[in-house]
Design a protein around this motif. Sequence first.
Motif, PDB file in Angstrom:
ATOM      1  N   PRO A   1      56.121 141.415  39.822  1.00 19.66           N
ATOM      2  CA  PRO A   1      56.425 140.889  38.500  1.00 19.66           C
ATOM      3  C   PRO A   1      55.806 139.770  37.908  1.00 19.66           C
ATOM      4  N   VAL A   2      55.775 139.628  36.654  1.00 20.70           N
ATOM      5  CA  VAL A   2      55.052 138.591  35.709  1.00 20.70           C
ATOM      6  C   VAL A   2      55.782 137.873  34.913  1.00 20.70           C
ATOM      7  N   VAL A   3      57.066 137.999  35.079  1.00 19.29           N
ATOM      8  CA  VAL A   3      58.103 137.490  34.275  1.00 19.29           C
ATOM      9  C   VAL A   3      59.090 136.565  35.084  1.00 19.29           C
ATOM     10  N   TYR A   4      59.781 135.551  34.540  1.00 21.84           N
ATOM     11  CA  TYR A   4      60.942 134.931  34.995  1.00 21.84           C
ATOM     12  C   TYR A   4      62.165 136.066  35.190  1.00 21.84           C
ATOM     13  N   GLU A   5      62.984 135.579  36.096  1.00 21.36           N
ATOM     14  CA  GLU A   5      64.122 136.453  36.549  1.00 21.36           C
ATOM     15  C   GLU A   5      64.979 136.796  35.273  1.00 21.36           C
ATOM     16  N   ASN A   6      64.970 136.078  33.885  1.00 24.55           N
ATOM     17  CA  ASN A   6      65.666 136.231  32.755  1.00 24.55           C
ATOM     18  C   ASN A   6      64.814 137.141  31.887  1.00 24.55           C
ATOM     19  N   TRP A   7      63.556 137.447  32.214  1.00 21.32           N
ATOM     20  CA  TRP A   7      62.517 138.316  31.675  1.00 21.32           C
ATOM     21  C   TRP A   7      61.843 137.570  30.602  1.00 21.32           C
ATOM     22  N   ARG A   8      61.785 136.285  30.327  1.00 19.02           N
ATOM     23  CA  ARG A   8      60.907 135.314  29.666  1.00 19.02           C
ATOM     24  C   ARG A   8      59.508 135.523  30.412  1.00 19.02           C
ATOM     25  N   PRO A   9      58.414 135.604  29.561  1.00 17.87           N
ATOM     26  CA  PRO A   9      57.039 135.479  30.075  1.00 17.87           C
ATOM     27  C   PRO A   9      56.720 134.510  30.805  1.00 17.87           C
TER      28      PRO A   9
ATOM     29  N   ALA B   1      63.539 148.607  31.080  1.00 19.89           N
ATOM     30  CA  ALA B   1      63.513 147.143  31.326  1.00 19.89           C
ATOM     31  C   ALA B   1      61.991 146.738  30.949  1.00 19.89           C
ATOM     32  N   PRO B   2      60.944 147.384  31.078  1.00 16.90           N
ATOM     33  CA  PRO B   2      59.629 147.014  30.403  1.00 16.90           C
ATOM     34  C   PRO B   2      59.707 147.100  29.118  1.00 16.90           C
TER      35      PRO B   2
ATOM     36  N   ALA C   1      58.950 143.503  26.945  1.00 14.46           N
ATOM     37  CA  ALA C   1      57.973 143.407  25.782  1.00 14.46           C
ATOM     38  C   ALA C   1      58.505 142.799  24.414  1.00 14.46           C
ATOM     39  N   LEU C   2      59.696 143.522  24.327  1.00 18.44           N
ATOM     40  CA  LEU C   2      60.583 142.974  23.040  1.00 18.44           C
ATOM     41  C   LEU C   2      60.904 141.382  23.069  1.00 18.44           C
ATOM     42  N   ILE C   3      61.180 140.953  24.421  1.00 21.14           N
ATOM     43  CA  ILE C   3      61.519 139.529  24.686  1.00 21.14           C
ATOM     44  C   ILE C   3      60.238 138.702  24.143  1.00 21.14           C
ATOM     45  N   ARG C   4      59.066 139.261  24.897  1.00 24.26           N
ATOM     46  CA  ARG C   4      57.986 138.578  24.674  1.00 24.26           C
ATOM     47  C   ARG C   4      57.485 138.191  23.215  1.00 24.26           C
ATOM     48  N   HIS C   5      58.034 139.132  22.281  1.00 23.61           N
ATOM     49  CA  HIS C   5      57.436 138.995  20.768  1.00 23.61           C
ATOM     50  C   HIS C   5      58.975 138.413  20.195  1.00 23.61           C
ATOM     51  N   ARG C   6      59.770 137.965  20.758  1.00 24.84           N
ATOM     52  CA  ARG C   6      61.101 137.585  20.180  1.00 24.84           C
ATOM     53  C   ARG C   6      61.574 138.771  19.259  1.00 24.84           C
TER      54      ARG C   6
ATOM     55  N   GLU D   1      65.617 136.885  23.159  1.00 22.59           N
ATOM     56  CA  GLU D   1      64.958 135.750  24.105  1.00 22.59           C
ATOM     57  C   GLU D   1      64.998 135.831  25.430  1.00 22.59           C
ATOM     58  N   ASP D   2      65.928 136.676  25.955  1.00 25.85           N
ATOM     59  CA  ASP D   2      65.900 136.833  27.372  1.00 25.85           C
ATOM     60  C   ASP D   2      66.906 137.903  27.870  1.00 25.85           C
ATOM     61  N   LYS D   3      66.683 137.992  28.966  1.00 21.00           N
ATOM     62  CA  LYS D   3      67.565 139.463  29.691  1.00 21.00           C
ATOM     63  C   LYS D   3      68.977 139.491  29.103  1.00 21.00           C
ATOM     64  N   PRO D   4      69.801 138.453  29.331  1.00 22.31           N
ATOM     65  CA  PRO D   4      71.059 138.661  28.641  1.00 22.31           C
ATOM     66  C   PRO D   4      71.371 139.119  27.462  1.00 22.31           C
ATOM     67  N   GLY D   5      70.304 138.392  26.532  1.00 26.65           N
ATOM     68  CA  GLY D   5      70.561 138.744  24.964  1.00 26.65           C
ATOM     69  C   GLY D   5      70.167 140.086  24.869  1.00 26.65           C
TER      70      GLY D   5
END
Length: 347
Positions: A139-147, A301-302, A306-311, A316-320
């Motif tokens: 992995p290269v993201v935080y647990e909440n999927w933020r970069p 998930a990937p 990727a969507l979160i990376r570009h908001r 903004e995160d996995k829960p969202g």
Amino acid sequence: MKQTAVVICPGRGSYNREELGYLARYHADKSAFLAGIDRYRRLCGQVAITELDGLSRYSPSRHGAGENASALIYACALADFTDIDREHYEIVAVTGNSMGWYLALAAAGALDQQAAIALVNTMGSMMRDGLIGGQLVYPVVYENWRPDSAAKANLAAQMERVNRLPGCQAYLSIDLGGLWVIGANTAAIDALKSSLPPIDDRYPMLLAKHAAFHTPLLQSVAQKARELLSPDLFGRPGLPLIDGRGHIWPPLATDTLALYEYTLGHQVVAPFDFSAAVEVAIKEFAPDRLILLGPGSSLGAPVGQALIRHRWLGLEDKPGFKRRQADDPFLLAMGQEDQRSRVVRQG
């Protein structure tokens, strides 16, 4: 009014125990398409995909072998593609991850059915006599999927350190949303596995029966593929294609020889940037939906990462992302029953 959609084709690892029977379950009406694949494979001395799909038990050694997994995934994905409700969705582009690039070529019309199974089956059978290297996921993201830029930098540093060890070769193989897939030889894989901190009792994860595709270790495979497969198999796509660099191949301006050379050259030996493909899909085509073909939905998930990376869409995160998917899914995975029903023609 039609909604626009970019279609995403899955790669290796998407037909697993849960997907056994996928063709029988969803595509019993496509006997001519499936018979064509089986006929080709019998001529190659290989077991029919309908037989593999119809077995009572999933066998990792049998179903997961490259020459079988690739053909099964191709059949499931392309059959799913034909089931998309074209009265409701206008497909504006097609992309895919790794082996999914071959499926994208077929879905977009750059390969006819005979050419598509020839490409998929040939590339899937390249490692029948032994794998070249392997692939390790981290992995290269935080647990909440933020970069997590620090995680990327640390992983890159670990790869550089390992590459200074005698006999070690490790390369970025796939940028997969919040994961890096590292293609490496055995010595480098062993070194990385012993040095990377464990995460969630899952990573670093060695992908079973996966070779070091998308790295220089596969130069011999790229050369052999060009010897076995003719440029004449390739035509201009009927839909825009987004490749593993984020490059767009438009229907009216595609150089078919360049498409062939990318597919059996750069794409085999250089990193596949699936994250860039998703970025181009959303920013250049601004679709109402992304449609992920089956089998499975492991790319969900990937794509979300990727969507979160570009908001994108304010995510903004996995829960969202999960809330959005529950309320009004932007990503429709045909391998998930509830989302499949939103995509396929009814009646």
